[in-house]
Write a protein that holds these residues in place. Structure first.
Motif, PDB file in Angstrom:
ATOM      1  N   TYR A  32       0.824  -1.204   0.000  1.00 17.75           N
ATOM      2  CA  TYR A  32       0.000   0.000   0.000  1.00 17.75           C
ATOM      3  C   TYR A  32       0.862   1.260   0.000  1.00 17.75           C
ATOM      4  CZ  TYR A  32      -2.543   3.871   2.080  1.00 17.75           C
ATOM      5  OH  TYR A  32      -3.041   5.116   2.351  1.00 17.75           O
ATOM      6  N   LEU A  33       1.887   1.280   0.858  1.00 19.05           N
ATOM      7  CA  LEU A  33       2.752   2.458   0.920  1.00 19.05           C
ATOM      8  C   LEU A  33       3.498   2.670  -0.397  1.00 19.05           C
ATOM      9  CD1 LEU A  33       4.273   2.204   4.512  1.00 19.05           C
ATOM     10  CD2 LEU A  33       2.490   3.752   3.697  1.00 19.05           C
ATOM     11  N   MET A  34       3.951   1.584  -1.020  1.00 21.15           N
ATOM     12  CA  MET A  34       4.668   1.695  -2.285  1.00 21.15           C
ATOM     13  C   MET A  34       3.741   2.238  -3.375  1.00 21.15           C
ATOM     14  SD  MET A  34       6.635  -1.223  -4.483  1.00 21.15           S
ATOM     15  CE  MET A  34       5.115  -1.887  -5.144  1.00 21.15           C
ATOM     16  N   LEU A  35       2.525   1.718  -3.452  1.00 22.98           N
ATOM     17  CA  LEU A  35       1.579   2.194  -4.461  1.00 22.98           C
ATOM     18  C   LEU A  35       1.188   3.644  -4.215  1.00 22.98           C
ATOM     19  CD1 LEU A  35      -0.727  -0.918  -4.907  1.00 22.98           C
ATOM     20  CD2 LEU A  35       0.876   0.034  -6.554  1.00 22.98           C
ATOM     21  N   ARG A  36       1.006   4.004  -2.950  1.00 21.62           N
ATOM     22  CA  ARG A  36       0.657   5.391  -2.634  1.00 21.62           C
ATOM     23  C   ARG A  36       1.758   6.343  -3.040  1.00 21.62           C
ATOM     24  NH1 ARG A  36       0.091   7.534   3.407  1.00 21.62           N
ATOM     25  NH2 ARG A  36       2.110   8.391   2.907  1.00 21.62           N
ATOM     26  N   ARG A  37       3.011   5.943  -2.787  1.00 17.96           N
ATOM     27  CA  ARG A  37       4.144   6.788  -3.157  1.00 17.96           C
ATOM     28  C   ARG A  37       4.254   6.913  -4.677  1.00 17.96           C
ATOM     29  NH1 ARG A  37      10.423   6.012  -1.254  1.00 17.96           N
ATOM     30  NH2 ARG A  37      11.240   7.704  -2.505  1.00 17.96           N
ATOM     31  N   THR A  38       4.010   5.823  -5.391  1.00 16.14           N
ATOM     32  CA  THR A  38       4.067   5.845  -6.853  1.00 16.14           C
ATOM     33  C   THR A  38       3.002   6.772  -7.427  1.00 16.14           C
ATOM     34  OG1 THR A  38       4.899   3.585  -6.868  1.00 16.14           O
ATOM     35  CG2 THR A  38       3.945   4.403  -8.913  1.00 16.14           C
ATOM     36  N   VAL A  39       1.778   6.651  -6.943  1.00 19.13           N
ATOM     37  CA  VAL A  39       0.685   7.480  -7.451  1.00 19.13           C
ATOM     38  C   VAL A  39       0.914   8.945  -7.101  1.00 19.13           C
ATOM     39  CG1 VAL A  39      -1.794   7.958  -7.221  1.00 19.13           C
ATOM     40  CG2 VAL A  39      -0.983   5.608  -7.464  1.00 19.13           C
ATOM     41  N   THR A  40       1.381   9.210  -5.887  1.00 19.47           N
ATOM     42  CA  THR A  40       1.648  10.590  -5.474  1.00 19.47           C
ATOM     43  C   THR A  40       2.753  11.200  -6.327  1.00 19.47           C
ATOM     44  OG1 THR A  40       1.003  10.049  -3.214  1.00 19.47           O
ATOM     45  CG2 THR A  40       2.251  12.068  -3.522  1.00 19.47           C
ATOM     46  N   GLY A  41       3.816  10.449  -6.576  1.00 17.33           N
ATOM     47  CA  GLY A  41       4.904  10.943  -7.422  1.00 17.33           C
ATOM     48  C   GLY A  41       4.435  11.198  -8.841  1.00 17.33           C
ATOM     49  N   PHE A  42       3.577  10.333  -9.354  1.00 16.00           N
ATOM     50  CA  PHE A  42       3.041  10.523 -10.697  1.00 16.00           C
ATOM     51  C   PHE A  42       2.200  11.791 -10.764  1.00 16.00           C
ATOM     52  CE2 PHE A  42      -0.353   9.805 -13.838  1.00 16.00           C
ATOM     53  CZ  PHE A  42       0.413   9.645 -14.977  1.00 16.00           C
ATOM     54  N   GLN A  43       1.348  12.006  -9.761  1.00 14.37           N
ATOM     55  CA  GLN A  43       0.510  13.204  -9.739  1.00 14.37           C
ATOM     56  C   GLN A  43       1.361  14.461  -9.656  1.00 14.37           C
ATOM     57  OE1 GLN A  43      -2.086  12.502  -6.413  1.00 14.37           O
ATOM     58  NE2 GLN A  43      -3.608  11.448  -7.662  1.00 14.37           N
ATOM     59  N   GLU A  44       2.400  14.448  -8.808  1.00 15.98           N
ATOM     60  CA  GLU A  44       3.276  15.610  -8.690  1.00 15.98           C
ATOM     61  C   GLU A  44       4.015  15.866  -9.998  1.00 15.98           C
ATOM     62  OE1 GLU A  44       5.792  14.860  -5.359  1.00 15.98           O
ATOM     63  OE2 GLU A  44       4.209  15.250  -3.890  1.00 15.98           O
ATOM     64  N   GLY A  45       4.435  14.812 -10.671  1.00 13.75           N
ATOM     65  CA  GLY A  45       5.111  14.960 -11.959  1.00 13.75           C
ATOM     66  C   GLY A  45       4.188  15.546 -13.008  1.00 13.75           C
ATOM     67  N   MET A  46       2.935  15.118 -13.016  1.00 16.24           N
ATOM     68  CA  MET A  46       1.974  15.665 -13.976  1.00 16.24           C
ATOM     69  C   MET A  46       1.714  17.145 -13.708  1.00 16.24           C
ATOM     70  SD  MET A  46       1.151  13.379 -16.174  1.00 16.24           S
ATOM     71  CE  MET A  46      -0.388  13.930 -16.884  1.00 16.24           C
ATOM     72  N   GLN A  47       1.583  17.501 -12.433  1.00 16.35           N
ATOM     73  CA  GLN A  47       1.342  18.913 -12.108  1.00 16.35           C
ATOM     74  C   GLN A  47       2.558  19.761 -12.459  1.00 16.35           C
ATOM     75  OE1 GLN A  47       0.282  18.850  -7.976  1.00 16.35           O
ATOM     76  NE2 GLN A  47      -1.784  18.087  -8.356  1.00 16.35           N
ATOM     77  N   GLU A  48       3.745  19.240 -12.217  1.00 19.31           N
ATOM     78  CA  GLU A  48       4.975  19.979 -12.512  1.00 19.31           C
ATOM     79  C   GLU A  48       5.117  20.180 -14.026  1.00 19.31           C
ATOM     80  OE1 GLU A  48       9.714  19.198 -12.130  1.00 19.31           O
ATOM     81  OE2 GLU A  48       8.444  18.602 -10.442  1.00 19.31           O
ATOM     82  N   SER A  49       4.800  19.165 -14.799  1.00 20.63           N
ATOM     83  CA  SER A  49       4.934  19.279 -16.256  1.00 20.63           C
ATOM     84  C   SER A  49       3.912  20.246 -16.830  1.00 20.63           C
ATOM     85  CB  SER A  49       4.810  17.912 -16.930  1.00 20.63           C
ATOM     86  OG  SER A  49       3.493  17.409 -16.787  1.00 20.63           O
TER      87      SER A  49
END
Length: 53
Positions: A32-49
């Motif tokens: 769960y923690l790994m998936l949460r970190r992956t999704v959060t990082g993806f969302q932050e990357g999308m917002q940054e781009s």
């Protein structure tokens, strides 16, 4: 064969079974923690781009 049972809240349980369940719960929590970190990082990357354009 003699099995050691521990009484917990009025129910006899096998310590080996408790250990297996604890390991399984730990694995699910880590997943769960790994998936949460992956999704959060993806969302932050999308917002940054989106901010760069």
């Amino acid at each position: 064969m003699y099995t050691v049972l521990v009484e917990l809240l009025g129910v006899e349980v096998d310590p080996v079974l408790v250990g297996i369940v604890a390991i399984m719960l730990g694995f699910v929590f880590a997943l769960y923690l790994m998936l949460r970190r992956t999704v959060t990082g993806f969302q932050e990357g999308m917002q940054e781009s989106r901010g760069r354009k």
